[in-house]
Design a protein around this motif. Sequence first.
Motif, PDB file in Angstrom:
ATOM      1  N   UNK A   1      -4.132  44.497 -25.128  1.00  6.52           N
ATOM      2  CA  UNK A   1      -2.994  44.013 -24.348  1.00  6.52           C
ATOM      3  C   UNK A   1      -2.897  42.492 -24.371  1.00  6.52           C
ATOM      4  N   UNK A   2      -4.040  41.808 -24.299  1.00  5.08           N
ATOM      5  CA  UNK A   2      -4.013  40.346 -24.360  1.00  5.08           C
ATOM      6  C   UNK A   2      -3.489  39.870 -25.709  1.00  5.08           C
ATOM      7  N   UNK A   3      -3.933  40.511 -26.784  1.00  2.00           N
ATOM      8  CA  UNK A   3      -3.432  40.151 -28.116  1.00  2.00           C
ATOM      9  C   UNK A   3      -1.944  40.427 -28.233  1.00  2.00           C
ATOM     10  N   UNK A   4      -1.499  41.562 -27.666  1.00  2.00           N
ATOM     11  CA  UNK A   4      -0.067  41.898 -27.726  1.00  2.00           C
ATOM     12  C   UNK A   4       0.761  40.823 -27.041  1.00  2.00           C
ATOM     13  N   UNK A   5       0.308  40.377 -25.865  1.00  2.00           N
ATOM     14  CA  UNK A   5       1.044  39.347 -25.142  1.00  2.00           C
ATOM     15  C   UNK A   5       1.071  38.027 -25.919  1.00  2.00           C
ATOM     16  N   UNK A   6      -0.074  37.674 -26.536  1.00  2.00           N
ATOM     17  CA  UNK A   6      -0.140  36.426 -27.304  1.00  2.00           C
ATOM     18  C   UNK A   6       0.806  36.471 -28.506  1.00  2.00           C
ATOM     19  N   UNK A   7       0.848  37.613 -29.183  1.00  2.00           N
ATOM     20  CA  UNK A   7       1.757  37.744 -30.335  1.00  2.00           C
ATOM     21  C   UNK A   7       3.211  37.630 -29.897  1.00  2.00           C
ATOM     22  N   UNK A   8       3.539  38.252 -28.753  1.00  2.00           N
ATOM     23  CA  UNK A   8       4.916  38.180 -28.254  1.00  2.00           C
ATOM     24  C   UNK A   8       5.304  36.742 -27.931  1.00  2.00           C
ATOM     25  N   UNK A   9       4.407  36.001 -27.287  1.00  2.00           N
ATOM     26  CA  UNK A   9       4.705  34.607 -26.950  1.00  2.00           C
ATOM     27  C   UNK A   9       4.823  33.749 -28.207  1.00  2.00           C
ATOM     28  N   UNK A  10       3.991  34.021 -29.199  1.00  2.00           N
ATOM     29  CA  UNK A  10       4.058  33.256 -30.445  1.00  2.00           C
ATOM     30  C   UNK A  10       5.400  33.469 -31.152  1.00  2.00           C
ATOM     31  N   UNK A  11       6.015  34.644 -30.935  1.00  2.00           N
ATOM     32  CA  UNK A  11       7.336  34.920 -31.530  1.00  2.00           C
ATOM     33  C   UNK A  11       8.472  34.391 -30.667  1.00  2.00           C
ATOM     34  N   UNK A  12       8.121  33.766 -29.538  1.00  2.00           N
ATOM     35  CA  UNK A  12       9.139  33.223 -28.652  1.00  2.00           C
ATOM     36  C   UNK A  12       9.750  34.253 -27.730  1.00  2.00           C
ATOM     37  N   UNK A  13       9.127  35.406 -27.596  1.00  2.00           N
ATOM     38  CA  UNK A  13       9.659  36.453 -26.730  1.00  2.00           C
ATOM     39  C   UNK A  13       9.255  36.210 -25.279  1.00  2.00           C
ATOM     40  N   UNK A  14      10.010  36.808 -24.382  1.00  2.00           N
ATOM     41  CA  UNK A  14       9.735  36.683 -22.952  1.00  2.00           C
ATOM     42  C   UNK A  14       8.963  37.925 -22.495  1.00  2.00           C
ATOM     43  N   UNK A  15       7.853  37.702 -21.831  1.00  2.00           N
ATOM     44  CA  UNK A  15       7.080  38.827 -21.323  1.00  2.00           C
ATOM     45  C   UNK A  15       7.706  39.370 -20.050  1.00  2.00           C
TER      46      UNK A  15
END
Length: 501
Positions: free
Chosen positions: A247-261
């Motif tokens: 889950x931590x990796x998923x959140x980091x990847x989403x932020x790196x793509x500029x997505x909003x959690x």
Amino acid sequence: MSGATLGAGAEARDGLPAAYEMVIGLEVHVELSTRTKMFCSCPADFGGEPNTHVCPVCLALPGALPVPNRRAVEFAIRAARALHCEIAAETKFDRKNYHYPDLPKGYQISQYDQPLARNGWLEIETEEGRRRIRIRRLHMEEDAGKSLHGEGDGEATLLDFNRAGVPLVEIVSEPDLRSPEEARAYLEMLRATVFYTGVSDVKMEEGSLRCDANVSIRPRGSSELGVLVEVKNMNSFRAVQRALAYEAERQARALARGERLERETRHWDEARGVTLPGRSKEEVNDYRYFPEPDLVPLRIDPAWVAEIEASLPELPEARLGRYQEAGLAYKEAWTLVAQRELGDFLDATVAAGAPLRQAANWLLGEVSARLNESGRPLAELRLTPAGLAGLVALVEAGTVTPTLAKQVFARMLETGEEPAVIVEREGLVQIRDEAALEAVAERVIEANPKVVADILSGKEKAVAALVGQVMRETRGKANAAKVNEVLRRRLAELRQAEPRG
């Protein structure tokens, strides 16, 4: 929380880019091992034919009123004090409103603003060192029933209310955990602590210990919390560790793509190794808490709390420290603490006269190997603490060698006899007589001319081969140190007798 720019060389830590750190809090539900349910007299036993442990109270039939289970309150206090929590002078129950088919009343009787206990802590140890993890609160509530999906024609959902109303405590940590490894260590220590108190069997496979995790990430060094995601459906320590890392990796990847959690609840899929979206995360207001009108507040007598606390056994934290002070490494000590039957057996063996270090070696070695092979509990082995202490004493006195001791141990498990009886009957006393050892050593030297030649030419390590031959010929009865001494003395004589060039 905005995305952080990650350099190509950013070092990963715990599976997470070094620019981020994890923030984890755990919510742990523990079923209490009371004989009856929280607010009625139905059995609280695990299993049973569906819908046989039910009554008008736990089925929420009109006119049925709840009555608190005093034993459940006692167990909750017992767990809370073991976790160093402060017990409230007055506590009350509240209605937590939400609608699931397996929740008969359409609300759960829980506790909101006046929980039974607050401000506890547990100490954990990982490769990063020792840390104290704060516990925000421990409160009482009732369990829901169970939905059985895919029954009948494969499309039906059936409801079993046997579990509805079983007493629970929910233990909520502060967001102090910083890695999946710390989360696992906390959960393992929490489970062991509750188990030692005797208030629950804490079997994850039966649902008597269940864990939800709140996890977010934030730029390393920041004090601001990130977007919280709740992860559910983790049914083992390994699952908790894997789910949090993913889950931590998923959140980091989403932020790196500029997505909003998004603040949400996600479910761990063990087979696929991923978290999947469930629903948006509820806020406190969504539950519409209000005081339970059918239950009066409980005033907790401090004398009762003191009585409960005085009855607590030595807890894992104290036992762990005692074993480490005695010279055991952390992993050795924790194995003996986490498997309480091993720790209890060790303490009884020490009480019977064995040094702790030597007794622990046997329990971590030969005894654990036998338990793993047989799949049986320690209580079913034909071994007593006094018997093990006697075997350790024979080794310490030099009566038997470590090799012979293993033979004696095997016979003890077969016959249940005392080690001294086995040694005497089977002639397993260690050979220490130098004359006898010299005779065997001479035969071995004569039978191995090539090995002797290697040794005399400077290959000192080859002496071990001769030692092994002597040990085999004496069926492990010879004292290995004495054999080495006798052989080296005889080899030195042969070296001196060699003709000089």
